[in-house]
Motif scaffolding. Structure first.
Motif, PDB file in Angstrom:
ATOM      1  N   ASP A  18     -12.802 -28.828  -6.959  1.00  0.00           N
ATOM      2  CA  ASP A  18     -13.656 -28.770  -5.766  1.00  0.00           C
ATOM      3  C   ASP A  18     -14.966 -28.030  -6.059  1.00  0.00           C
ATOM      4  O   ASP A  18     -16.021 -28.408  -5.567  1.00  0.00           O
ATOM      5  CB  ASP A  18     -12.925 -28.053  -4.628  1.00  0.00           C
ATOM      6  CG  ASP A  18     -11.704 -28.823  -4.160  1.00  0.00           C
ATOM      7  OD1 ASP A  18     -11.700 -30.063  -4.304  1.00  0.00           O
ATOM      8  OD2 ASP A  18     -10.755 -28.180  -3.659  1.00  0.00           O
ATOM      9  N   ALA A  19     -14.875 -26.961  -6.836  1.00  0.00           N
ATOM     10  CA  ALA A  19     -16.068 -26.151  -7.122  1.00  0.00           C
ATOM     11  C   ALA A  19     -16.063 -25.702  -8.570  1.00  0.00           C
ATOM     12  O   ALA A  19     -15.018 -25.278  -9.084  1.00  0.00           O
ATOM     13  CB  ALA A  19     -16.109 -24.928  -6.208  1.00  0.00           C
ATOM     14  N   ILE A  20     -17.220 -25.794  -9.213  1.00  0.00           N
ATOM     15  CA  ILE A  20     -17.373 -25.162 -10.530  1.00  0.00           C
ATOM     16  C   ILE A  20     -18.315 -23.976 -10.366  1.00  0.00           C
ATOM     17  O   ILE A  20     -19.225 -23.987  -9.529  1.00  0.00           O
ATOM     18  CB  ILE A  20     -17.886 -26.124 -11.629  1.00  0.00           C
ATOM     19  CG1 ILE A  20     -19.290 -26.635 -11.346  1.00  0.00           C
ATOM     20  CG2 ILE A  20     -16.908 -27.264 -11.849  1.00  0.00           C
ATOM     21  CD1 ILE A  20     -19.900 -27.416 -12.525  1.00  0.00           C
ATOM     22  N   VAL A  21     -18.059 -22.949 -11.162  1.00  0.00           N
ATOM     23  CA  VAL A  21     -18.888 -21.745 -11.109  1.00  0.00           C
ATOM     24  C   VAL A  21     -19.927 -21.832 -12.220  1.00  0.00           C
ATOM     25  O   VAL A  21     -19.624 -22.242 -13.343  1.00  0.00           O
ATOM     26  CB  VAL A  21     -18.019 -20.479 -11.250  1.00  0.00           C
ATOM     27  CG1 VAL A  21     -18.891 -19.227 -11.313  1.00  0.00           C
ATOM     28  CG2 VAL A  21     -17.033 -20.393 -10.074  1.00  0.00           C
ATOM     29  N   ASN A  22     -21.142 -21.460 -11.883  1.00  0.00           N
ATOM     30  CA  ASN A  22     -22.247 -21.430 -12.841  1.00  0.00           C
ATOM     31  C   ASN A  22     -22.579 -19.988 -13.197  1.00  0.00           C
ATOM     32  O   ASN A  22     -22.758 -19.161 -12.304  1.00  0.00           O
ATOM     33  CB  ASN A  22     -23.476 -22.106 -12.213  1.00  0.00           C
ATOM     34  CG  ASN A  22     -24.661 -22.157 -13.171  1.00  0.00           C
ATOM     35  OD1 ASN A  22     -24.499 -21.962 -14.382  1.00  0.00           O
ATOM     36  ND2 ASN A  22     -25.841 -22.419 -12.632  1.00  0.00           N
ATOM     37  N   ALA A  23     -22.658 -19.697 -14.484  1.00  0.00           N
ATOM     38  CA  ALA A  23     -23.165 -18.395 -14.943  1.00  0.00           C
ATOM     39  C   ALA A  23     -24.689 -18.490 -14.931  1.00  0.00           C
ATOM     40  O   ALA A  23     -25.315 -18.868 -15.918  1.00  0.00           O
ATOM     41  CB  ALA A  23     -22.638 -18.096 -16.345  1.00  0.00           C
ATOM     42  N   ALA A  24     -25.252 -18.184 -13.788  1.00  0.00           N
ATOM     43  CA  ALA A  24     -26.676 -18.407 -13.540  1.00  0.00           C
ATOM     44  C   ALA A  24     -27.490 -17.157 -13.905  1.00  0.00           C
ATOM     45  O   ALA A  24     -26.949 -16.153 -14.365  1.00  0.00           O
ATOM     46  CB  ALA A  24     -26.878 -18.755 -12.064  1.00  0.00           C
ATOM     47  N   ARG A  72     -17.602 -30.979  -5.929  1.00  0.00           N
ATOM     48  CA  ARG A  72     -18.370 -31.069  -4.687  1.00  0.00           C
ATOM     49  C   ARG A  72     -19.356 -29.912  -4.547  1.00  0.00           C
ATOM     50  O   ARG A  72     -20.402 -30.041  -3.912  1.00  0.00           O
ATOM     51  CB  ARG A  72     -17.372 -31.066  -3.525  1.00  0.00           C
ATOM     52  CG  ARG A  72     -18.042 -31.207  -2.194  1.00  0.00           C
ATOM     53  CD  ARG A  72     -17.041 -31.560  -1.117  1.00  0.00           C
ATOM     54  NE  ARG A  72     -17.695 -31.555   0.181  1.00  0.00           N
ATOM     55  CZ  ARG A  72     -17.074 -31.393   1.328  1.00  0.00           C
ATOM     56  NH1 ARG A  72     -15.752 -31.250   1.344  1.00  0.00           N
ATOM     57  NH2 ARG A  72     -17.735 -31.392   2.458  1.00  0.00           N
ATOM     58  N   TRP A  73     -18.969 -28.743  -5.123  1.00  0.00           N
ATOM     59  CA  TRP A  73     -19.770 -27.531  -4.971  1.00  0.00           C
ATOM     60  C   TRP A  73     -20.064 -26.888  -6.318  1.00  0.00           C
ATOM     61  O   TRP A  73     -19.257 -26.996  -7.244  1.00  0.00           O
ATOM     62  CB  TRP A  73     -19.013 -26.477  -4.142  1.00  0.00           C
ATOM     63  CG  TRP A  73     -18.498 -26.950  -2.833  1.00  0.00           C
ATOM     64  CD1 TRP A  73     -17.206 -27.317  -2.523  1.00  0.00           C
ATOM     65  CD2 TRP A  73     -19.246 -27.125  -1.624  1.00  0.00           C
ATOM     66  NE1 TRP A  73     -17.112 -27.688  -1.216  1.00  0.00           N
ATOM     67  CE2 TRP A  73     -18.340 -27.588  -0.638  1.00  0.00           C
ATOM     68  CE3 TRP A  73     -20.584 -26.933  -1.282  1.00  0.00           C
ATOM     69  CZ2 TRP A  73     -18.740 -27.858   0.665  1.00  0.00           C
ATOM     70  CZ3 TRP A  73     -20.987 -27.198   0.006  1.00  0.00           C
ATOM     71  CH2 TRP A  73     -20.075 -27.658   0.974  1.00  0.00           C
ATOM     72  N   VAL A  74     -21.208 -26.178  -6.358  1.00  0.00           N
ATOM     73  CA  VAL A  74     -21.464 -25.271  -7.478  1.00  0.00           C
ATOM     74  C   VAL A  74     -21.627 -23.871  -6.893  1.00  0.00           C
ATOM     75  O   VAL A  74     -22.397 -23.673  -5.949  1.00  0.00           O
ATOM     76  CB  VAL A  74     -22.737 -25.633  -8.275  1.00  0.00           C
ATOM     77  CG1 VAL A  74     -22.950 -24.638  -9.425  1.00  0.00           C
ATOM     78  CG2 VAL A  74     -22.652 -27.054  -8.819  1.00  0.00           C
ATOM     79  N   ILE A  75     -20.864 -22.940  -7.436  1.00  0.00           N
ATOM     80  CA  ILE A  75     -20.989 -21.541  -7.025  1.00  0.00           C
ATOM     81  C   ILE A  75     -21.765 -20.827  -8.130  1.00  0.00           C
ATOM     82  O   ILE A  75     -21.299 -20.739  -9.270  1.00  0.00           O
ATOM     83  CB  ILE A  75     -19.596 -20.912  -6.820  1.00  0.00           C
ATOM     84  CG1 ILE A  75     -18.868 -21.632  -5.686  1.00  0.00           C
ATOM     85  CG2 ILE A  75     -19.735 -19.412  -6.535  1.00  0.00           C
ATOM     86  CD1 ILE A  75     -17.377 -21.316  -5.579  1.00  0.00           C
ATOM     87  N   HIS A  76     -22.954 -20.367  -7.788  1.00  0.00           N
ATOM     88  CA  HIS A  76     -23.832 -19.739  -8.773  1.00  0.00           C
ATOM     89  C   HIS A  76     -23.640 -18.234  -8.703  1.00  0.00           C
ATOM     90  O   HIS A  76     -23.842 -17.629  -7.637  1.00  0.00           O
ATOM     91  CB  HIS A  76     -25.295 -20.066  -8.479  1.00  0.00           C
ATOM     92  CG  HIS A  76     -25.566 -21.536  -8.357  1.00  0.00           C
ATOM     93  ND1 HIS A  76     -26.123 -22.277  -9.367  1.00  0.00           N
ATOM     94  CD2 HIS A  76     -25.326 -22.397  -7.326  1.00  0.00           C
ATOM     95  CE1 HIS A  76     -26.225 -23.539  -8.976  1.00  0.00           C
ATOM     96  NE2 HIS A  76     -25.756 -23.641  -7.738  1.00  0.00           N
ATOM     97  N   THR A  77     -23.253 -17.644  -9.816  1.00  0.00           N
ATOM     98  CA  THR A  77     -23.101 -16.187  -9.833  1.00  0.00           C
ATOM     99  C   THR A  77     -23.885 -15.635 -11.011  1.00  0.00           C
ATOM    100  O   THR A  77     -24.055 -16.319 -12.024  1.00  0.00           O
ATOM    101  CB  THR A  77     -21.612 -15.789  -9.882  1.00  0.00           C
ATOM    102  OG1 THR A  77     -21.486 -14.388  -9.686  1.00  0.00           O
ATOM    103  CG2 THR A  77     -20.945 -16.182 -11.193  1.00  0.00           C
ATOM    104  N   VAL A  78     -24.383 -14.422 -10.853  1.00  0.00           N
ATOM    105  CA  VAL A  78     -25.212 -13.817 -11.896  1.00  0.00           C
ATOM    106  C   VAL A  78     -24.426 -12.679 -12.532  1.00  0.00           C
ATOM    107  O   VAL A  78     -24.174 -11.645 -11.895  1.00  0.00           O
ATOM    108  CB  VAL A  78     -26.553 -13.306 -11.330  1.00  0.00           C
ATOM    109  CG1 VAL A  78     -27.417 -12.741 -12.461  1.00  0.00           C
ATOM    110  CG2 VAL A  78     -27.286 -14.419 -10.589  1.00  0.00           C
ATOM    111  N   GLY A  79     -23.996 -12.896 -13.752  1.00  0.00           N
ATOM    112  CA  GLY A  79     -23.244 -11.883 -14.480  1.00  0.00           C
ATOM    113  C   GLY A  79     -24.168 -10.789 -14.998  1.00  0.00           C
ATOM    114  O   GLY A  79     -25.387 -10.954 -15.065  1.00  0.00           O
ATOM    115  N   PRO A  80     -23.560  -9.652 -15.365  1.00  0.00           N
ATOM    116  CA  PRO A  80     -24.355  -8.571 -15.928  1.00  0.00           C
ATOM    117  C   PRO A  80     -24.734  -8.866 -17.385  1.00  0.00           C
ATOM    118  O   PRO A  80     -23.957  -9.471 -18.121  1.00  0.00           O
ATOM    119  CB  PRO A  80     -23.397  -7.383 -15.865  1.00  0.00           C
ATOM    120  CG  PRO A  80     -22.042  -8.002 -15.985  1.00  0.00           C
ATOM    121  CD  PRO A  80     -22.129  -9.317 -15.267  1.00  0.00           C
ATOM    122  N   VAL A  81     -25.910  -8.394 -17.776  1.00  0.00           N
ATOM    123  CA  VAL A  81     -26.276  -8.379 -19.194  1.00  0.00           C
ATOM    124  C   VAL A  81     -25.556  -7.184 -19.804  1.00  0.00           C
ATOM    125  O   VAL A  81     -25.502  -6.106 -19.193  1.00  0.00           O
ATOM    126  CB  VAL A  81     -27.811  -8.242 -19.356  1.00  0.00           C
ATOM    127  CG1 VAL A  81     -28.185  -8.117 -20.839  1.00  0.00           C
ATOM    128  CG2 VAL A  81     -28.530  -9.423 -18.705  1.00  0.00           C
TER     129      VAL A  81
END
Ligand code: ADP
Length: 172
Positions: A18-24, A72-81
């Motif tokens: 249903d959703a893939i997560v993006n390491a944005a 159907r969805w992309v969940i964009h999350t910003v990981g730490p450097v």
């Protein structure tokens, strides 16, 4: 309801979930690695949509349609450097997983695929990152029924597997 965890080797853009997560990154306007792959597969409408969102903070997550993706969805999350681990990196990485599951719950996504957030260009050590991924997903209350960890190479598969081997009495 029990949460089922899976580990696969492959390209997250092909996952039928249903959703893939993006390491944005902060801008949400695309980049290299998994971010570039997701934007290429989703098509140009994704970046057009992301332009309207005004970015995303480290440890937060925001959701968009998947456009041309199977998901159907992309969940964009910003990981730490990674800056050595003493700058809140573990907490911020855990927050990425929690916030992503929260976004999934908001749209009632039942199956979610995660890449190994922060372990590419952002330099997070793979064993530490996969441990946080598994522990956080396991301990976060969610209505998601299946989380799939998508490893892009064998080293990443091995890292997830070694964490899972350490946990007694639990299947993946
Ligand atoms: P970050 O900036 O958060 O480190 P990267 O995209 O550089 O993000 O890397 C995050 C992880 O995603 C790495 O483990 C990398 O090998 C993996 N990766 C890269 N492309 C893909 C893809 N198409 N599918 C799944 N994982 C991918």
């Amino acid at each position: 309801m029990t949460l089922r965890l899976e580990l696969v080797l492959g390209d997250i853009t092909a996952e039928d979930v249903d959703a893939i997560v993006n390491a944005a990154n902060h801008t949400l306007l695309g980049g290299g690695g998994v971010d570039g792959a997701i934007h290429r597969a989703a098509g140009p409408e994704l970046v057009e949509y992301c332009r309207t969102l005004g970015g995303c903070e480290t440890g937060e997550a925001t959701i968009t349609p998947g456009f041309n993706l199977t998901a159907r969805w992309v969940i964009h999350t910003v990981g730490p450097v990674w800056h050595g681990g003493g700058h809140g990196e573990p907490e911020l990485l855990a927050s990425c997983y929690r916030e992503s599951l929260a976004r999934a719950d908001e749209v009632e996504a039942e199956t979610v695929a995660f890449p190994a957030i922060s372990t590419g260009v952002f330099g997070y050590p793979i064993e530490a990152a996969t441990a946080i991924a598994i522990e956080t997903v396991r301990s976060t209350p969610t209505n998601v029924s299946e989380v799939r960890f998508v490893a892009f190479n064998q080293e990443t598969v091995d890292a997830y597997q070694s964490i899972l081997d350490l946990s007694t009495g639990t299947d993946l």
